[in-house]
Design a protein around this motif. Structure first.
Motif, short mmCIF file in Angstrom:
data_model
loop_
_atom_site.label_atom_id
_atom_site.label_comp_id
_atom_site.label_asym_id
_atom_site.label_seq_id
_atom_site.Cartn_x
_atom_site.Cartn_y
_atom_site.Cartn_z
N ARG A 1 92.82 6.74 -21.77
CA ARG A 1 92.59 5.79 -22.86
C ARG A 1 92.71 6.56 -24.17
NH1 ARG A 1 87.44 1.96 -21.03
NH2 ARG A 1 88.38 1.12 -19.12
N THR A 2 93.72 6.23 -24.96
CA THR A 2 93.96 6.92 -26.23
C THR A 2 94.14 5.92 -27.37
OG1 THR A 2 96.33 7.00 -25.70
CG2 THR A 2 95.00 8.93 -25.10
N PRO A 3 93.12 5.11 -27.65
CA PRO A 3 93.26 4.10 -28.71
C PRO A 3 93.27 4.73 -30.10
CG PRO A 3 91.00 4.19 -27.94
CD PRO A 3 91.78 5.11 -27.04
N SER A 4 93.91 4.05 -31.02
CA SER A 4 93.94 4.50 -32.41
C SER A 4 93.83 3.29 -33.33
CB SER A 4 95.23 5.27 -32.72
OG SER A 4 96.37 4.44 -32.52
N ALA A 5 93.27 3.50 -34.49
CA ALA A 5 93.10 2.39 -35.43
C ALA A 5 92.99 2.93 -36.85
CB ALA A 5 91.86 1.57 -35.08
N ASN A 6 93.44 2.12 -37.79
CA ASN A 6 93.32 2.45 -39.21
C ASN A 6 92.80 1.20 -39.92
OD1 ASN A 6 93.52 3.68 -41.71
ND2 ASN A 6 95.67 3.12 -41.98
N VAL A 7 91.61 1.29 -40.48
CA VAL A 7 91.00 0.15 -41.16
C VAL A 7 90.71 0.52 -42.60
CG1 VAL A 7 88.69 0.81 -40.37
CG2 VAL A 7 89.13 -1.55 -41.06
N ILE B 1 84.02 -9.62 -47.29
CA ILE B 1 84.96 -8.50 -47.30
C ILE B 1 86.34 -8.94 -46.83
CG2 ILE B 1 85.48 -6.26 -46.23
CD1 ILE B 1 82.56 -5.67 -46.09
N LYS B 2 87.35 -8.41 -47.48
CA LYS B 2 88.73 -8.52 -47.01
C LYS B 2 89.19 -7.12 -46.62
CE LYS B 2 90.36 -12.63 -49.47
NZ LYS B 2 91.39 -13.16 -50.41
N PHE B 3 89.88 -7.01 -45.50
CA PHE B 3 90.27 -5.69 -45.02
C PHE B 3 91.64 -5.77 -44.34
CE2 PHE B 3 88.24 -7.87 -41.55
CZ PHE B 3 88.96 -7.50 -40.42
N SER B 4 92.24 -4.61 -44.14
CA SER B 4 93.49 -4.50 -43.38
C SER B 4 93.22 -3.64 -42.16
CB SER B 4 94.59 -3.87 -44.24
OG SER B 4 94.96 -4.74 -45.29
N LEU B 5 93.83 -4.01 -41.05
CA LEU B 5 93.61 -3.30 -39.80
C LEU B 5 94.92 -3.11 -39.06
CD1 LEU B 5 91.82 -2.16 -37.50
CD2 LEU B 5 91.55 -4.52 -36.69
N SER B 6 95.19 -1.87 -38.70
CA SER B 6 96.34 -1.54 -37.86
C SER B 6 95.80 -0.76 -36.67
CB SER B 6 97.36 -0.70 -38.64
OG SER B 6 98.43 -0.31 -37.79
N PRO C 1 103.37 -4.71 -23.03
CA PRO C 1 103.07 -3.55 -23.86
C PRO C 1 102.65 -3.90 -25.29
CG PRO C 1 105.43 -3.75 -23.47
CD PRO C 1 104.75 -4.70 -22.55
N SER C 2 102.99 -5.11 -25.72
CA SER C 2 102.57 -5.49 -27.08
C SER C 2 101.12 -5.92 -27.14
CB SER C 2 103.45 -6.64 -27.60
OG SER C 2 103.22 -7.82 -26.85
N ARG C 3 100.49 -6.14 -26.00
CA ARG C 3 99.08 -6.49 -25.98
C ARG C 3 98.27 -5.30 -26.47
NH1 ARG C 3 98.15 -11.49 -23.08
NH2 ARG C 3 100.18 -12.45 -23.22
N GLY C 4 97.30 -5.58 -27.28
CA GLY C 4 96.45 -4.51 -27.78
C GLY C 4 96.89 -3.95 -29.11
N LYS C 5 98.01 -4.43 -29.63
CA LYS C 5 98.46 -3.98 -30.94
C LYS C 5 98.10 -5.04 -31.99
CE LYS C 5 102.15 -0.99 -29.28
NZ LYS C 5 103.58 -0.63 -29.35
N ILE C 6 97.37 -4.59 -33.00
CA ILE C 6 96.85 -5.51 -34.02
C ILE C 6 97.36 -5.09 -35.38
CG2 ILE C 6 94.77 -6.47 -35.07
CD1 ILE C 6 93.26 -5.75 -32.53
N GLU C 7 97.87 -6.03 -36.14
CA GLU C 7 98.32 -5.78 -37.52
C GLU C 7 97.76 -6.89 -38.40
OE1 GLU C 7 99.86 -3.28 -38.86
OE2 GLU C 7 100.34 -2.18 -37.01
N LEU C 8 96.78 -6.56 -39.21
CA LEU C 8 96.17 -7.53 -40.13
C LEU C 8 96.29 -7.02 -41.55
CD1 LEU C 8 92.85 -8.25 -38.15
CD2 LEU C 8 94.96 -9.59 -38.10
#
Length: 222
Positions: free
Chosen positions: A35-41, A66-71, A142-149
């Motif tokens: 399990r190697t998850p990554s995120a940038n908020v 709050i408004k935020f961006s999440l990748s 493979p696209s499951r689990g990818k979030i772009e907000l």
């Protein structure tokens, strides 16, 4: 000779033992999968206003929006034993009464299902057809689990028992997840790395401060 009831009991006992062993092996297989998850908020906008944060609130109080961006890339959390993943973003800040405690409030969440569990979602027929089409011929899309907000508005406001949140210092946003398997126990965001299970790479925003209370124009004129 054993009676029919005793034979049925023996067969049933053997079946349940085999089923338990197979289920245990399936659950243990999650430990092998890395399990190697990554995120940038990142925080984009913060406002503190006074009002009723919820429709059931009995009194007015200060709350932050709050408004935020999440990748985020959480695709490594999906294995053949993954049913769905619960992802959420929380706001954390130090407790004013104790250095050992931390205040934390969830501001946004979502559920990402495995393609084989899409039927569990309460969605419309058009969206369901798209999900079925995307999962066709794949055990895990493979696209499951990818979030772009981008500039995502929080689902839930930040409040405090004191009714005051304005000018709160050292606030950060954090990305968390909870993996629900088909067989096995729920697993949460690890605090330490274990084997192939890694912490969320990134997943924490820069420290920011909640602004002063936003005064309405009517109040300014008065």
């Amino acid at each position: 000779m054993h009676s029919s009831i005793v034979r049925i009991q023996n067969v049933f006992g053997f079946f349940t033992t085999v089923a338990f062993v197979v289920a245990a092996l399936i659950a243990a297989s999650d430990l092998i999968a890395p399990r190697t998850p990554s995120a940038n908020v990142a925080v984009k906008d913060v406002q503190v206003v006074r009002g009723r944060p919820h429709y059931y609130s009995s009194k007015k109080e200060e709350y932050a929006v709050i408004k935020f961006s999440l990748s985020a890339d959480l695709s490594s959390l999906f294995t053949w034993n993954t049913k769905q993943i619960f992802v959420y973003v929380s706001a954390s800040w130090p407790n004013s009464t104790s250095t050992e405690l931390t205040n934390e409030a969830v501001i946004w969440d979502t559920i990402i299902t495995n393609p084989s569990a899409d039927h569990l979602q309460n969605i419309g027929p058009v969206a369901m057809k798209k999900l079925i089409r995307s999962a066709k011929g794949k055990s895990v899309d493979p696209s499951r689990g990818k979030i772009e907000l981008k500039n995502q508005k929080a689902k839930y406001q930040i409040t405090a028992p004191t009714g005051k949140v304005a000018e709160t210092d050292n606030v950060v946003l954090k990305v968390h997840y909870n993996v629900q398997p088909w067989v096995g126990i729920l697993t949460w965001t690890p605090q330490i790395e274990f084997g192939g299970w890694k912490k969320v790479k990134g997943g924490v925003s820069k420290v920011f401060k909640l602004p002063a209370l936003k005064v309405k124009k009517e109040e300014k004129k008065a």
